[in-house]
Design an enzyme around this catalytic site. Structure first.
Site, PDB file in Angstrom:
ATOM      1  N   HIS A 171      41.538  30.748  45.946  1.00  0.00           N
ATOM      2  CA  HIS A 171      41.788  29.516  46.371  1.00  0.00           C
ATOM      3  C   HIS A 171      40.709  28.629  46.342  1.00  0.00           C
ATOM      4  O   HIS A 171      40.558  27.255  46.715  1.00  0.00           O
ATOM      5  CB  HIS A 171      42.123  29.588  47.950  1.00  0.00           C
ATOM      6  CG  HIS A 171      40.712  30.163  48.955  1.00  0.00           C
ATOM      7  ND1 HIS A 171      40.377  31.192  49.112  1.00  0.00           N
ATOM      8  CD2 HIS A 171      39.869  29.182  49.516  1.00  0.00           C
ATOM      9  CE1 HIS A 171      39.392  31.304  49.721  1.00  0.00           C
ATOM     10  NE2 HIS A 171      38.947  29.962  49.667  1.00  0.00           N
ATOM     11  N   ASP A 204      44.097  36.811  46.009  1.00  0.00           N
ATOM     12  CA  ASP A 204      43.047  35.534  46.129  1.00  0.00           C
ATOM     13  C   ASP A 204      41.704  35.986  45.382  1.00  0.00           C
ATOM     14  O   ASP A 204      40.880  36.272  45.927  1.00  0.00           O
ATOM     15  CB  ASP A 204      42.900  35.231  47.504  1.00  0.00           C
ATOM     16  CG  ASP A 204      41.884  33.927  47.760  1.00  0.00           C
ATOM     17  OD1 ASP A 204      41.796  33.250  46.647  1.00  0.00           O
ATOM     18  OD2 ASP A 204      41.617  33.659  48.898  1.00  0.00           O
ATOM     19  N   GLY A 250      33.201  27.042  53.415  1.00  0.00           N
ATOM     20  CA  GLY A 250      32.106  26.843  52.543  1.00  0.00           C
ATOM     21  C   GLY A 250      31.446  28.632  51.891  1.00  0.00           C
ATOM     22  O   GLY A 250      30.789  28.501  50.896  1.00  0.00           O
ATOM     23  N   SER A 268      33.678  30.642  51.243  1.00  0.00           N
ATOM     24  CA  SER A 268      34.746  31.175  50.568  1.00  0.00           C
ATOM     25  C   SER A 268      34.384  31.603  49.034  1.00  0.00           C
ATOM     26  O   SER A 268      33.434  30.845  48.728  1.00  0.00           O
ATOM     27  CB  SER A 268      35.814  30.125  50.391  1.00  0.00           C
ATOM     28  OG  SER A 268      36.775  30.062  51.626  1.00  0.00           O
ATOM     29  N   GLY A 269      34.810  32.640  48.563  1.00  0.00           N
ATOM     30  CA  GLY A 269      34.556  32.977  47.062  1.00  0.00           C
ATOM     31  C   GLY A 269      33.359  33.898  47.086  1.00  0.00           C
ATOM     32  O   GLY A 269      33.190  34.473  46.042  1.00  0.00           O
TER      33      GLY A 269
END
Length: 266
Positions: free
Chosen positions: A73, A119, A212, A214-215
């Protein structure tokens, strides 16, 4: 190029994955804090070009000298990205940090943005990075590893400090104990939204991942090294620190064969 690759591989062997030169501070039990500089040397800032400048959008994890793990995402086909490694503060110049162009991004073929399934994405860097005290890879867990309830793991990232709050300039870390699937999938927790290809952590209403982050990685230590067991995927729409709504991560151990396949093919 051969000499560069050989040198990177030699240093990887010398350091070993998941073994930072600067040991992280793991004494704090509750709440987030500034990370000790360079104690999570596999943490990357994924940045995109906007109006001639680079902006942080997501975190990621260096897993090989030219491969980074992040969330699907985080990726938009309309953007140009780079990866920045060896950073503590995103706003200042720092010795030992490096910005690397992106050669290729591979998003999981079955990524479903509506159901938030699969994801995960891998990023191939345009060049191999040189491992050092500030830039090192994390280890991957063994395939299908499942962590027990309350296993102590740490989330790291430059996400918002609180709901609708500012993005942090300094890398943050927070203890997020694992919430097992049986608990996390209960109706008053995440229910059927959580699949067994995900791992939950936190949920005490005090600290969690936020926009922020994320990942970025869920860092979990075994007897010998730190491993990336999760990729920050989603949290509660009610806010960043909501009780019984732990941060949900893509469970890396469920995708080891996919990661290996993509790296080997590219």
């Amino acid at each position: 190029m051969f000499k560069l690759v050989f040198f990177a591989l030699f240093l990887a062997y010398a350091h070993g994955c998941g073994r930072p030169a600067y040991l992280p501070n793991t004494s704090r039990v509750v709440g987030g804090e500034d990370a000790k500089p360079h104690s999570w040397p596999w943490q990357v800032s994924l940045q995109y070009s906007r109006n001639g400048a680079w902006s942080h959008t997501c975190g990621g994890t260096l897993i090989e000298s030219n491969w980074v793990l992040t969330a699907a995402h985080c990726i938009s086909s309309s953007r140009t990205y780079r990866v920045v490694l060896g950073k503590q503060n995103l706003e200042v110049e720092e010795d030992g940090s490096v910005a690397v162009a992106v050669e290729k991004i591979i998003v999981h073929e079955k990524w479903n943005s509506f159901l938030i399934r699969n994801d995960i994405a891998v990023i191939k860097l345009a060049e191999h990075v040189q491992f050092s005290d500030t830039v090192q890879p994390s280890c991957l867990p063994e395939a299908d590893t499942m962590l027990a309830q309350d296993y102590p793991c740490y989330i790291t990232g430059w996400g918002r400090l609180w709901t609708n709050g500012p993005i942090s300039d300094d890398l943050q870390q927070a203890l997020l104990p694992v919430v097992d699937h049986q608990t996390c999938s209960q109706r008053d927790w995440w229910g059927s939204t959580v699949q067994n290809t995900m791992v939950c952590a936190g949920g005490d209403g005090v600290v969690s991942g936020c926009n922020g982050d994320s990942g970025g990685p869920l860092n979990c230590q075994n007897a010998n090294s730190w491993q990336v067991h999760g990729i920050v995927s989603f949290g509660s729409g009610l806010g960043c620190n909501t009780a019984k709504k732990p941060t949900v991560f893509t469970r890396v151990s469920a995708y080891i064969s996919w990661i290996t396949e993509k790296i080997n093919q590219n």
